[in-house]
Design a protein around this motif. Structure first.
Motif, PDB file in Angstrom:
ATOM      1  N   SER A  11     -49.626 106.269 -32.770  1.00  0.00           N
ATOM      2  CA  SER A  11     -49.807 106.951 -31.490  1.00  0.00           C
ATOM      3  C   SER A  11     -50.886 106.283 -30.647  1.00  0.00           C
ATOM      4  O   SER A  11     -50.991 106.529 -29.462  1.00  0.00           O
ATOM      5  N   SER A  12     -51.709 105.414 -31.253  1.00  0.00           N
ATOM      6  CA  SER A  12     -52.759 104.745 -30.495  1.00  0.00           C
ATOM      7  C   SER A  12     -52.222 103.568 -29.690  1.00  0.00           C
ATOM      8  O   SER A  12     -52.878 103.085 -28.788  1.00  0.00           O
ATOM      9  N   ASP A  13     -51.059 103.110 -30.023  1.00  0.00           N
ATOM     10  CA  ASP A  13     -50.460 101.982 -29.313  1.00  0.00           C
ATOM     11  C   ASP A  13     -49.375 102.522 -28.394  1.00  0.00           C
ATOM     12  O   ASP A  13     -48.329 102.970 -28.841  1.00  0.00           O
ATOM     13  N   ALA A  14     -49.615 102.490 -27.077  1.00  0.00           N
ATOM     14  CA  ALA A  14     -48.696 103.100 -26.112  1.00  0.00           C
ATOM     15  C   ALA A  14     -47.298 102.517 -26.201  1.00  0.00           C
ATOM     16  O   ALA A  14     -46.311 103.221 -26.111  1.00  0.00           O
ATOM     17  N   LYS A  15     -47.194 101.194 -26.373  1.00  0.00           N
ATOM     18  CA  LYS A  15     -45.863 100.576 -26.438  1.00  0.00           C
ATOM     19  C   LYS A  15     -45.144 100.944 -27.729  1.00  0.00           C
ATOM     20  O   LYS A  15     -43.948 101.098 -27.744  1.00  0.00           O
ATOM     21  N   ALA A  16     -45.892 101.087 -28.798  1.00  0.00           N
ATOM     22  CA  ALA A  16     -45.272 101.388 -30.084  1.00  0.00           C
ATOM     23  C   ALA A  16     -44.935 102.871 -30.223  1.00  0.00           C
ATOM     24  O   ALA A  16     -44.276 103.254 -31.165  1.00  0.00           O
ATOM     25  N   ALA A  17     -45.389 103.710 -29.298  1.00  0.00           N
ATOM     26  CA  ALA A  17     -45.142 105.145 -29.400  1.00  0.00           C
ATOM     27  C   ALA A  17     -43.686 105.502 -29.176  1.00  0.00           C
ATOM     28  O   ALA A  17     -43.247 106.560 -29.583  1.00  0.00           O
ATOM     29  N   GLU A  18     -42.939 104.644 -28.522  1.00  0.00           N
ATOM     30  CA  GLU A  18     -41.528 104.920 -28.274  1.00  0.00           C
ATOM     31  C   GLU A  18     -40.672 104.020 -29.150  1.00  0.00           C
ATOM     32  O   GLU A  18     -40.948 102.835 -29.276  1.00  0.00           O
ATOM     33  N   PRO A  19     -39.641 104.580 -29.771  1.00  0.00           N
ATOM     34  CA  PRO A  19     -38.771 103.758 -30.614  1.00  0.00           C
ATOM     35  C   PRO A  19     -38.016 102.736 -29.776  1.00  0.00           C
ATOM     36  O   PRO A  19     -37.773 102.959 -28.589  1.00  0.00           O
ATOM     37  N   PRO A  20     -37.637 101.608 -30.380  1.00  0.00           N
ATOM     38  CA  PRO A  20     -36.870 100.612 -29.640  1.00  0.00           C
ATOM     39  C   PRO A  20     -35.500 101.158 -29.265  1.00  0.00           C
ATOM     40  O   PRO A  20     -34.947 102.008 -29.954  1.00  0.00           O
ATOM     41  N   VAL A  21     -34.972 100.674 -28.168  1.00  0.00           N
ATOM     42  CA  VAL A  21     -33.662 101.107 -27.690  1.00  0.00           C
ATOM     43  C   VAL A  21     -32.603 100.169 -28.262  1.00  0.00           C
ATOM     44  O   VAL A  21     -32.706  98.954 -28.133  1.00  0.00           O
ATOM     45  N   ALA A  22     -31.606 100.746 -28.903  1.00  0.00           N
ATOM     46  CA  ALA A  22     -30.507  99.946 -29.434  1.00  0.00           C
ATOM     47  C   ALA A  22     -29.602  99.536 -28.278  1.00  0.00           C
ATOM     48  O   ALA A  22     -29.183 100.369 -27.490  1.00  0.00           O
ATOM     49  N   THR A  23     -29.322  98.242 -28.162  1.00  0.00           N
ATOM     50  CA  THR A  23     -28.510  97.759 -27.056  1.00  0.00           C
ATOM     51  C   THR A  23     -27.106  97.346 -27.483  1.00  0.00           C
ATOM     52  O   THR A  23     -26.227  97.247 -26.656  1.00  0.00           O
ATOM     53  N   ALA A  24     -26.905  97.077 -28.754  1.00  0.00           N
ATOM     54  CA  ALA A  24     -25.596  96.624 -29.214  1.00  0.00           C
ATOM     55  C   ALA A  24     -24.618  97.798 -29.285  1.00  0.00           C
ATOM     56  O   ALA A  24     -24.951  98.880 -29.754  1.00  0.00           O
ATOM     57  N   LYS A  25     -23.420  97.560 -28.799  1.00  0.00           N
ATOM     58  CA  LYS A  25     -22.367  98.571 -28.886  1.00  0.00           C
ATOM     59  C   LYS A  25     -21.814  98.570 -30.306  1.00  0.00           C
ATOM     60  O   LYS A  25     -21.724  97.522 -30.943  1.00  0.00           O
ATOM     61  N   PRO A  26     -21.384  99.720 -30.795  1.00  0.00           N
ATOM     62  CA  PRO A  26     -20.687  99.731 -32.077  1.00  0.00           C
ATOM     63  C   PRO A  26     -19.349  98.999 -31.914  1.00  0.00           C
ATOM     64  O   PRO A  26     -18.734  99.045 -30.841  1.00  0.00           O
ATOM     65  N   VAL A  27     -18.917  98.337 -32.962  1.00  0.00           N
ATOM     66  CA  VAL A  27     -17.692  97.534 -32.922  1.00  0.00           C
ATOM     67  C   VAL A  27     -16.590  98.241 -33.707  1.00  0.00           C
ATOM     68  O   VAL A  27     -16.801  98.665 -34.842  1.00  0.00           O
ATOM     69  N   ALA A  28     -15.419  98.370 -33.079  1.00  0.00           N
ATOM     70  CA  ALA A  28     -14.258  98.985 -33.726  1.00  0.00           C
ATOM     71  C   ALA A  28     -13.098  97.999 -33.738  1.00  0.00           C
ATOM     72  O   ALA A  28     -12.861  97.296 -32.757  1.00  0.00           O
ATOM     73  N   LEU A  29     -12.387  97.963 -34.848  1.00  0.00           N
ATOM     74  CA  LEU A  29     -11.168  97.173 -34.964  1.00  0.00           C
ATOM     75  C   LEU A  29     -10.000  98.144 -35.062  1.00  0.00           C
ATOM     76  O   LEU A  29     -10.044  99.095 -35.847  1.00  0.00           O
ATOM     77  N   VAL A  30      -8.960  97.901 -34.240  1.00  0.00           N
ATOM     78  CA  VAL A  30      -7.780  98.765 -34.247  1.00  0.00           C
ATOM     79  C   VAL A  30      -6.564  97.908 -34.578  1.00  0.00           C
ATOM     80  O   VAL A  30      -6.213  96.998 -33.823  1.00  0.00           O
ATOM     81  N   THR A  31      -5.938  98.201 -35.723  1.00  0.00           N
ATOM     82  CA  THR A  31      -4.655  97.568 -36.029  1.00  0.00           C
ATOM     83  C   THR A  31      -3.575  98.497 -35.497  1.00  0.00           C
ATOM     84  O   THR A  31      -3.778  99.701 -35.391  1.00  0.00           O
ATOM     85  N   GLY A  32      -2.446  97.949 -35.138  1.00  0.00           N
ATOM     86  CA  GLY A  32      -1.393  98.779 -34.561  1.00  0.00           C
ATOM     87  C   GLY A  32      -1.773  99.304 -33.183  1.00  0.00           C
ATOM     88  O   GLY A  32      -1.311 100.356 -32.756  1.00  0.00           O
ATOM     89  N   ILE A  33      -2.589  98.550 -32.477  1.00  0.00           N
ATOM     90  CA  ILE A  33      -3.115  98.977 -31.175  1.00  0.00           C
ATOM     91  C   ILE A  33      -2.019  99.097 -30.118  1.00  0.00           C
ATOM     92  O   ILE A  33      -2.172  99.836 -29.149  1.00  0.00           O
ATOM     93  N   SER A  34      -0.911  98.416 -30.303  1.00  0.00           N
ATOM     94  CA  SER A  34       0.152  98.475 -29.292  1.00  0.00           C
ATOM     95  C   SER A  34       1.028  99.721 -29.425  1.00  0.00           C
ATOM     96  O   SER A  34       1.836 100.002 -28.556  1.00  0.00           O
ATOM     97  N   GLY A  35       0.853 100.477 -30.481  1.00  0.00           N
ATOM     98  CA  GLY A  35       1.607 101.714 -30.649  1.00  0.00           C
ATOM     99  C   GLY A  35       0.995 102.860 -29.863  1.00  0.00           C
ATOM    100  O   GLY A  35      -0.092 102.745 -29.291  1.00  0.00           O
TER     101      GLY A  35
END
Length: 130
Positions: A11-35
């Motif tokens: 809590s003494s470090d202002a920048k470290a007081a906030e958790p990092p923001v996740a920027t990567a999107k979750p990745v999904a694979l879809v088989t049979g995507i044309s159905g």
């Protein structure tokens, strides 16, 4: 993503007081995507912020994919090809896989039972083993 332990930040470090923001999107694979179901799930995943990858075969019917052409990353291949499946999953490292690929045409199922078994069972086994 795993939950973040807030006690790791001082809590003494202002920048470290906030958790990092996740920027990567979750990745999904879809088989049979044309159905019907695969294309619906792909649209839902995109709406929820996923990076969506779809497996298509050489003779894919693109009718259900209207509106998805530029939003999805496409991978041409066949789930009955063990090497293709292994390489794809190794490359993508998806957070989730939605497996809808199947030979489901009634006439073809009866006329080509080995093909149906290879696609429906062998393709599923390839995904599970990868």
């Amino acid at each position: 993503l795993a939950p973040v332990n807030a006690s790791l930040w001082s809590s003494s470090d202002a920048k470290a007081a906030e958790p990092p923001v996740a920027t990567a999107k979750p990745v999904a694979l879809v088989t049979g995507i044309s159905g019907m179901i695969g294309s619906f799930v792909a649209r839902e995943l995109l709406a929820r912020g996923y990076e969506v990858h779809g497996v298509v075969r050489y003779r894919t019917h693109w009718g259900n994919l209207r509106g998805l052409m530029h939003a999805v990353s496409w991978h041409k291949g066949d789930i009955t090809d063990e090497g293709f499946v292994l390489n794809l999953l190794s490359e993508l490292r998806p957070d989730c896989v939605f497996h809808f690929a199947a030979q489901s045409l009634n006439g073809v199922s009866g006329d080509a039972p080995k093909l149906t078994m290879d696609v429906n069972v062998g393709g599923t086994l390839n995904l599970l083993e990868a």
